[in-house]
Every structure is written in C-alpha cells, then in structure tokens.
Motif scaffolding. Structure first.
Motif, mmCIF file in Angstrom:
data_model
loop_
_atom_site.group_PDB
_atom_site.id
_atom_site.type_symbol
_atom_site.label_atom_id
_atom_site.label_comp_id
_atom_site.label_asym_id
_atom_site.label_seq_id
_atom_site.Cartn_x
_atom_site.Cartn_y
_atom_site.Cartn_z
ATOM 1 N N ASP A 6 6.653 -1.381 -20.779
ATOM 2 C CA ASP A 6 5.274 -1.730 -21.187
ATOM 3 C C ASP A 6 3.867 -1.671 -20.281
ATOM 4 O O ASP A 6 2.711 -0.814 -20.684
ATOM 5 N N HIS A 7 3.742 -2.137 -19.615
ATOM 6 C CA HIS A 7 2.963 -3.182 -19.096
ATOM 7 C C HIS A 7 2.412 -1.816 -18.109
ATOM 8 O O HIS A 7 1.607 -0.895 -17.691
ATOM 9 N N VAL A 8 3.423 -1.361 -17.455
ATOM 10 C CA VAL A 8 3.674 -0.396 -15.635
ATOM 11 C C VAL A 8 3.085 1.110 -17.060
ATOM 12 O O VAL A 8 2.140 1.374 -16.630
ATOM 13 N N ASP A 9 3.202 1.041 -18.300
ATOM 14 C CA ASP A 9 2.497 2.590 -18.711
ATOM 15 C C ASP A 9 1.315 2.407 -19.738
ATOM 16 O O ASP A 9 0.743 2.983 -19.416
ATOM 17 N N VAL A 10 1.455 1.199 -20.238
ATOM 18 C CA VAL A 10 -0.097 0.996 -20.447
ATOM 19 C C VAL A 10 -0.889 0.510 -18.890
ATOM 20 O O VAL A 10 -2.399 1.906 -19.224
ATOM 21 N N TYR A 11 -0.668 0.621 -18.387
ATOM 22 C CA TYR A 11 -1.277 0.407 -17.069
ATOM 23 C C TYR A 11 -1.696 2.076 -16.181
ATOM 24 O O TYR A 11 -3.190 2.114 -15.839
ATOM 25 N N PHE A 12 -0.825 2.904 -16.073
ATOM 26 C CA PHE A 12 -1.353 3.833 -15.722
ATOM 27 C C PHE A 12 -1.340 5.231 -16.704
ATOM 28 O O PHE A 12 -2.834 5.259 -16.309
ATOM 29 N N ASP A 13 -1.405 4.819 -17.647
ATOM 30 C CA ASP A 13 -2.140 5.437 -18.768
ATOM 31 C C ASP A 13 -3.587 4.859 -19.249
ATOM 32 O O ASP A 13 -4.390 6.196 -18.598
ATOM 33 N N ARG A 14 -3.790 3.745 -18.267
ATOM 34 C CA ARG A 14 -5.298 3.219 -18.461
ATOM 35 C C ARG A 14 -5.700 3.953 -17.119
ATOM 36 O O ARG A 14 -7.067 4.338 -17.197
ATOM 37 N N LEU A 15 -5.259 4.139 -15.729
ATOM 38 C CA LEU A 15 -5.751 4.551 -14.454
ATOM 39 C C LEU A 15 -5.892 6.048 -15.266
ATOM 40 O O LEU A 15 -6.954 6.185 -14.498
ATOM 41 N N ALA A 16 -5.294 6.626 -15.671
ATOM 42 C CA ALA A 16 -5.398 8.647 -15.825
ATOM 43 C C ALA A 16 -6.776 8.646 -16.756
ATOM 44 O O ALA A 16 -7.150 9.263 -16.148
ATOM 45 N N ALA A 17 -6.505 7.388 -17.531
ATOM 46 C CA ALA A 17 -8.268 7.782 -18.211
ATOM 47 C C ALA A 17 -9.350 7.786 -17.558
ATOM 48 O O ALA A 17 -10.975 7.366 -18.616
ATOM 49 N N GLY A 18 -9.611 7.099 -16.658
ATOM 50 C CA GLY A 18 -9.959 6.648 -16.305
ATOM 51 C C GLY A 18 -10.715 5.263 -17.041
ATOM 52 O O GLY A 18 -11.712 4.778 -16.502
ATOM 53 N N GLY A 19 -9.770 4.339 -17.502
ATOM 54 C CA GLY A 19 -10.029 3.082 -18.659
ATOM 55 C C GLY A 19 -10.107 1.846 -17.785
ATOM 56 O O GLY A 19 -10.589 1.174 -18.664
#
Ligand SMILES: Cc1cc2nc3c(=O)[nH]c(=O)nc-3n(C[C@H](O)[C@H](O)[C@H](O)COP(=O)(O)O)c2cc1C
Length: 353
Positions: free
Chosen positions: A317-330
């Motif tokens: 979950d941490h990995v996914d949240v991290y990379f999703d936010r990274l991709a979204a420029g979050g």
C-alpha cells in the motif's frame, strides 16, 4: 573505444558488466530481475559455504540454484579447507554452472575467523592450496574474487592474483578496498591496474561502480576488462544496462517513476512467491526497498514508512500510494506520509540520507 566483452576461457562475457555476488540480495529472484532488465554479462550467486554444500545442506543447495537460461552463471563458494572447497566445486560443476568462483574477499568476522574470505589474502600458502585443489577437482572455468589486500600494510592482490593465474584461475575480480576498509576507505584502484598489467587472464574492476561515469573511470584508470556492480544494482537495477549502453557509445536509457513502480511491484510479488514465511519475505523486501528508494523524491520518508510496515499488504500500500502520488505530481508542498519526521525540506533527487 571501450572494451565491451571479455572471455573466461571459451565463455564470452558480453556486455563486460557483471552483477556482484551479494549475500542476502543476489538470490534467484534478484538475479532474474537483473537478467530481465538486461545489460548483464554474467551473474554470480551469493557466497555459499563449501562445508554446507558438501554436507548437502538444503539451504546451501537452494542458494546454488539457477535458471536454465541464466547463462553464463557463476556459483561462488567460500571456506578454508582445500578438500571441502574442492568437493563443493565438484558439486557446482555437476549442477551445470558455467563457472566456479572462489571468495577471497569477504570481510566478515565470522568468515575470516575461520580463515575464509579475505583472511586468505594473508595466508598465501593456504590460498594457493585452495586454488590448486579446486583446479584439480573441476574442468569448468575457475575464477577468484578478492579485495585489494588484507589491510593497508598488505595490499597484495596482484601477487595473489598472479598465484591464482599460475594455479589455473581464468579471471580475477578485484574490489579496490582492503578488508580493513570494510565499505569505507579512500578510493585507490592502483592494485587493480597493477594486476591488469601483470596478468594475462581478464581482470574485472569492482567497488563503487554505480553508473556509466564511474564504470568509464574504472576502466580508464585501471585498463580492466570489465566492471562488476554490486550495491549500485540494488539501488538502480537498470544500471548494468545503462553502463553497457554507455560503453557501446549508445544513448543511455532513462527510467521514469512509473517504470520503477512497475518493476518494484513485480519484484515484491516474486519475493512473495518464493519465501515460505511472510516474515522472511517482509525482511527481504525491506532490505531491497531500502536501497531501491534512494534518490527518489521523499525517498527517506518512503523508506521509514516501509520499515515500519507490519505486513506485506501494508508495505505494498505504501509503495502504491507513494508512486501514485509521485505520478500525479502530488508531492508539491506536501509530504507523502504523515510521519513526524521533523521539518526537513529534503526534496527531489539525491536527498536520501
Ligand atoms: C549486502 C552485501 C552482500 C555481499 N555479499 C558478498 C558475497 O556473498 N560474496 C562476495 O564475493 N562479495 C559480497 N559482497 C561484496 C560485493 O560483491 C562487492 O564486492 C562490494 O559490494 C563492492 O562493490 P559495490 O561497490 O559495487 O557494491 C557483498 C556486498 C554487500 C553490500
């Protein structure tokens, strides 16, 4: 302009960029990852206790396992008894491995206390007996991996390497550090250069090769035939490919965060499939992630979150949240995790401690 391959007897190692053996890291799953990415001329297993292998320890046999298409592959053994080393080498030959590699470099107290690993650098006659007995025992190519010396008063890798060549070894890897440097010390590659100038067999340079620039520097300063990459490959599994591309004069691949995410997720899954216990898998993944996340924006915070994960699902979950936010420029102006880590403004590349 740069060498792009070398031979260990009839085995063509191309590209001349090889993965270092790393205990607790370069198991079958990690080596598969590196092979899938490409750019790796040869893989080596983690070091395996010769005594364990000859006794038929299932753990050692598991460590010596390789894929049918993982070629060329070396199996590395360590130990202090020439007879055990020879017997373990025979088992390696029977397993179908391409190369048997001897560890003359491990600095660990446990290994050195029993005269194995880098302690062999100060026991010339025992080191000679080991190479001689192993050479007699097998027909496949034999290689030796060593440090530049035991300590700064005994930087004798060229002499030990010369002995290995005379006894029938067919390539030598030299890590520029001495045993007492452990993983610190001031960079000094002169003993690699000296060994290269004296030996006929290939000499591979090792130690802090982490990108094309450092690979190029190692080759230019030592004339070595190839480079071996260890920790750099855990931090960046694409680095062998990038170095190989650089040595061929090709454009160097750039890897974006989405690709890193995809590869990390696949790798986590492959570890999950292999490890019997969740605890074992979690420990291994935390270790790999610790390297892998260096240099990523907010990588240190991701690492902390991963380190505190109680289970694999939480970690993923941490990995996914991290990379999703990274991709979204979050991450602009906010942190990926609400962790009380103080007010460090560690943004972007290279901020990892
Ligand atoms: C976690 C870890 C495990 C290692 N295990 C081995 C090993 O099993 N056999 C060996 O010859 N060297 C081992 N090494 C040393 C590496 O193969 C390599 O010589 C060293 O890390 C320097 O290269 P690098 O700067 O590219 O990492 C290990 C290093 C690390 C960091």
């Amino acid at each position: 302009m740069y060498p792009t391959h070398y031979h260990i007897r009839q085995i063509r190692v191309e590209p001349n960029v090889v993965l270092a053996p790393m205990e607790g890291v370069t198991d079958l799953t990690f080596r598969r990852l590196i092979r899938q990415i490409g750019g790796c001329g040869m893989t080596t297993t983690e070091f395996i206790a010769s005594e364990g292998l000859r006794r038929g320890s299932s753990k050692m046999e598991e460590m010596a396992r390789f894929d049918a298409d993982e070629r060329p592959v070396a199996i590395q053994i360590y130990g202090r008894s020439p007879e055990s080393m020879a017997e373990a080498a025979r088992i390696i030959e029977d397993s179908g491995a391409d190369v048997c590699d001897l560890n003359f470099g491990c600095p660990s107290k446990k290994v050195c206390a029993h005269s194995g690993g880098s302690a062999l650098l100060k026991d010339f006659s025992l080191a000679t007996a080991i190479v001689r007995e192993v050479r007699k025992a097998i027909k496949i190519p034999l290689t030796v991996k060593m440090r530049s010396g035991f300590d700064h008063t005994m930087r004798n890798a060229p002499e030990v390497a010369m002995m290995c060549q005379e006894e029938g070894a067919e390539a030598i890897v030299i890590h520029w550090r001495t045993r007492t440097d452990l993983y610190g010390g001031t960079r000094a590659v002169d003993k690699i250069a000296e060994a290269k100038s004296r030996l006929k067999i290939p000499v591979i340079g090792n130690g802090d090769v982490v990108d094309f620039e450092s690979a190029r520097k190692m080759i230019e300063e030592t004339g070595c035939d190839g480079v071996m990459v260890g920790r750099g490959a855990v931090k960046n599994p694409w680095v062998l490919l990038q170095i190989a591309q650089g040595l061929r004069g090709e454009p160097i691949l750039e890897v974006d965060a989405a690709e890193k995410h995809r590869v990390l997720r696949n790798y986590i899954q492959s570890i999950r499939d292999v490890f019997r216990s969740e605890r074992g898998a979690l420990g291994r993944i935390k270790k790999i992630c610790n390297y892998f996340t260096h240099g990523l924006p907010f990588g240190s915070e991701l690492r902390t979150a991963l380190l505190h994960s109680q289970g694999l699902d939480e970690l993923i979950d941490h990995v996914d949240v991290y990379f999703d936010r990274l991709a979204a420029g979050g991450f602009r102006g906010s942190r990926p995790y609400e962790l009380s880590l103080g007010a460090r403004e560690d943004l972007a590349e290279g901020s990892a401690p």
